[in-house]
Design a protein around this motif. Sequence first.
Motif, mmCIF file in Angstrom:
data_model
loop_
_atom_site.group_PDB
_atom_site.id
_atom_site.type_symbol
_atom_site.label_atom_id
_atom_site.label_comp_id
_atom_site.label_asym_id
_atom_site.label_seq_id
_atom_site.Cartn_x
_atom_site.Cartn_y
_atom_site.Cartn_z
ATOM 1 N N LYS A 1 49.323 67.580 45.708
ATOM 2 C CA LYS A 1 50.360 68.650 45.814
ATOM 3 C C LYS A 1 49.964 69.865 46.708
ATOM 4 N N VAL A 2 50.697 70.291 47.699
ATOM 5 C CA VAL A 2 50.517 71.404 48.407
ATOM 6 C C VAL A 2 51.182 72.614 47.997
ATOM 7 N N ASP A 3 50.536 73.664 47.501
ATOM 8 C CA ASP A 3 51.213 74.777 47.417
ATOM 9 C C ASP A 3 51.124 75.942 48.583
ATOM 10 N N PHE B 1 44.968 72.772 55.988
ATOM 11 C CA PHE B 1 45.008 71.855 55.017
ATOM 12 C C PHE B 1 46.185 72.131 54.124
ATOM 13 N N LEU B 2 47.006 73.282 54.445
ATOM 14 C CA LEU B 2 48.097 73.661 53.618
ATOM 15 C C LEU B 2 49.156 73.187 54.294
ATOM 16 N N GLU B 3 49.154 72.487 55.510
ATOM 17 C CA GLU B 3 50.441 71.524 56.221
ATOM 18 C C GLU B 3 50.417 70.297 55.679
ATOM 19 N N ASP B 4 51.692 69.964 55.240
ATOM 20 C CA ASP B 4 52.080 68.671 54.795
ATOM 21 C C ASP B 4 51.562 67.612 55.955
ATOM 22 N N SER B 5 51.949 67.943 57.200
ATOM 23 C CA SER B 5 51.512 66.743 57.985
ATOM 24 C C SER B 5 50.164 66.499 58.346
ATOM 25 N N LEU C 1 45.669 61.441 54.373
ATOM 26 C CA LEU C 1 45.964 60.384 53.469
ATOM 27 C C LEU C 1 46.132 59.164 54.019
ATOM 28 N N VAL C 2 46.868 58.966 55.144
ATOM 29 C CA VAL C 2 47.010 57.579 55.996
ATOM 30 C C VAL C 2 45.701 57.256 56.587
ATOM 31 N N LYS C 3 44.858 58.067 56.986
ATOM 32 C CA LYS C 3 43.514 57.605 57.723
ATOM 33 C C LYS C 3 42.534 57.310 56.554
ATOM 34 N N TYR C 4 42.359 57.978 55.698
ATOM 35 C CA TYR C 4 41.407 57.660 54.728
ATOM 36 C C TYR C 4 41.824 56.733 53.493
ATOM 37 N N PHE D 1 52.305 61.351 47.210
ATOM 38 C CA PHE D 1 52.477 62.800 48.036
ATOM 39 C C PHE D 1 54.004 63.179 48.341
ATOM 40 N N GLY D 2 54.422 63.879 47.376
ATOM 41 C CA GLY D 2 55.745 64.311 47.399
ATOM 42 C C GLY D 2 56.768 63.189 47.052
ATOM 43 N N THR D 3 57.909 63.391 47.610
ATOM 44 C CA THR D 3 59.023 62.406 47.107
ATOM 45 C C THR D 3 59.767 61.970 48.563
ATOM 46 N N LYS D 4 60.481 60.955 48.586
ATOM 47 C CA LYS D 4 61.116 60.481 49.791
ATOM 48 C C LYS D 4 62.583 60.007 49.228
ATOM 49 N N GLU D 5 63.551 59.806 50.289
ATOM 50 C CA GLU D 5 64.760 59.208 49.773
ATOM 51 C C GLU D 5 64.858 57.854 50.222
#
Length: 629
Positions: free
Chosen positions: A64-66, A181-185, A191-194, A204-208
């Motif tokens: 989670k990112v705050d 490291f507070l940017e979602d992107s 996460l995708v890399k490692y 990591f969050g939600t999606k529709e």
Amino acid sequence: MATGNINVSVENIFPLIKKFLYSDHEIFLRELISNATDATLKLKHLTNIGEASVEYGNPVIEIKVDKEGKKLHIIDQGIGMSADEIQKYINEVAFSGAEEFLEKYKDSAKDSGIIGHFGLGFYSAFMVAEKVEIISKSYKEDEKAAHWTCDGSPQYTIEEHDKTERGTEIILHIAEDSTEFLEDSRINELLVKYNKFMPIPIKFGTKEETLPLPEDAEEGAEAEKITVDNIINNPNPAWTKQPADLEDADYKSFYRELYPMQFEEPLFNIHLNVDYPFNLTGILYFPKLGNDMNMQKDRIQLYQNQVFVTDNVEGIVPEFLTMLKGVIDSPDIPLNVSRSYLQADGNVKKISSYITRKVADKLNSLFKNNREDFEAKWDDIKIVIEYGMLSEDKFFDKADKFALYPSVDGTYYTYEELYEKIKDAQTDKDDKTIILYASNKDQQHSYIEAAKEKGYEVLLLDSPIVSHLIQKLETSKENISFARVDADHIDNIIKKDSAQISKLSDEEKESLKTTLTEVVPADKYTVQLEAMDSNASPFMITQPEFMRRMKEMQQTGGGGMFGMGNFPEMYNLIVNTNHELVGQILNTKTRKKQERLIKQSLDLARLSQNLLTGEELTQFIKRSYEMIK
């Protein structure tokens, strides 16, 4: 609340951690997620053997990112820790691991040979955080939750917490110089890399997601959208499964997962799976390579227990296979050591040998099971096989069964088949078998035709490393020699006992040579008179096999003895003393006409070798028009 000091013998270790790993500070997330994965898998093991009387369920690791609070949370549902365990594993064990690592490498911070920082673990968090909190609840029911806080100094606090669910939450208070490291992107990218193939689902969050319409839906009905967890990883990638459980479509699907921007299908794959004397799994893919030696290497991804480590697999994968793509996963590869240690490591050498053998065995079975298909793919895979034959002796021995030598007519031979085909016709008077080859069918067409008229077989060897390869074959095989078909007049390449008789006397030959050397540039051509068939070309340009081969070898690296790559281009001009035109040149009375015939004949020979360009080509065309007016 309890407070304490972490034992520090490396002075001010937190700034050291930050400085030492600064260029690679993004790995903190990989480390913390790896720890969360370990904690989850440990719980799975304990529940499986009946030592933990809790429901394992379907745990996830959540990130989670705050952004407003400048905090990053890593939450797991794993084994958890009590206050005593935090004291032991965080304040003592983990820190001593970080200290030992830094002590070993603090003087070689710029050593690019360090690949991966396993062992540093939890304390890599301080590369990006000014304060770190751990809130943890053990899976043991009677243990209270604990809350540990440290601000990057040797002091920490630990107190009770009201957390009721088992597992661990790590909260990083991101430092001012690490707000990326507070940017979602950015987090998604890491996460995708490692962690794309970590064994525990990572949320990591939600999606529709759009639900499919039922079959009886009315026309114009809108599909329902629902919100679901955004799971960024595939916990069960293809390489973790048994080959028997996978279809060809599964391998192709996984290839697209590894290389989403790659639109060409791989030619075939090799599934690696060994558990003795080391553990290694993986899938290697042969992409279409053609003759390109400059293709992007470093496309094989190295994992340790499904955690991405590096795509620089030098030393682990033999050099010739770095042109392939795919995945290798091994817990037995030491990852926090220098490259020199890695290259000397016994396990790594065994792994490299195993991969070489496995690839050779797969290629051999593909060749034996479907030769026609293997031949069709040869041009796209030959560069890897030829490079392997050059660089790995064990591979060379195995490749002898499936390495192919295509003829200019499109027939494919193994070495043994080729030798049997040509040994009678192409053995010279010194009992050496001459293997003829062309590097370009169009440019060397006339030479190929001259050889074929004699009943000789001509190979088409056009890869950029062919000069190196034939050198290797000549030293490995008995009594054979390779010669490019335009290296000399065909009767000189394969010398038989019977020699052609020249129509010219010795005096005439001497006179002809004098006339020719006055017109032909001596700095580019060595004039050679030869008695050949009267139907053969009057003028023929060749380049000595040895010199041309040395120049080619130097251009592709190595083998350029005596600096031959810097030599000016030198050619032989072979003049057929039995051709009618040559007799005409000799007997022409006027010097001007004689000179014109020589220049025109030389230019025609140069044209056949693509040596006539620019102004000289323009002049030749102009002169040719004048002659046919």
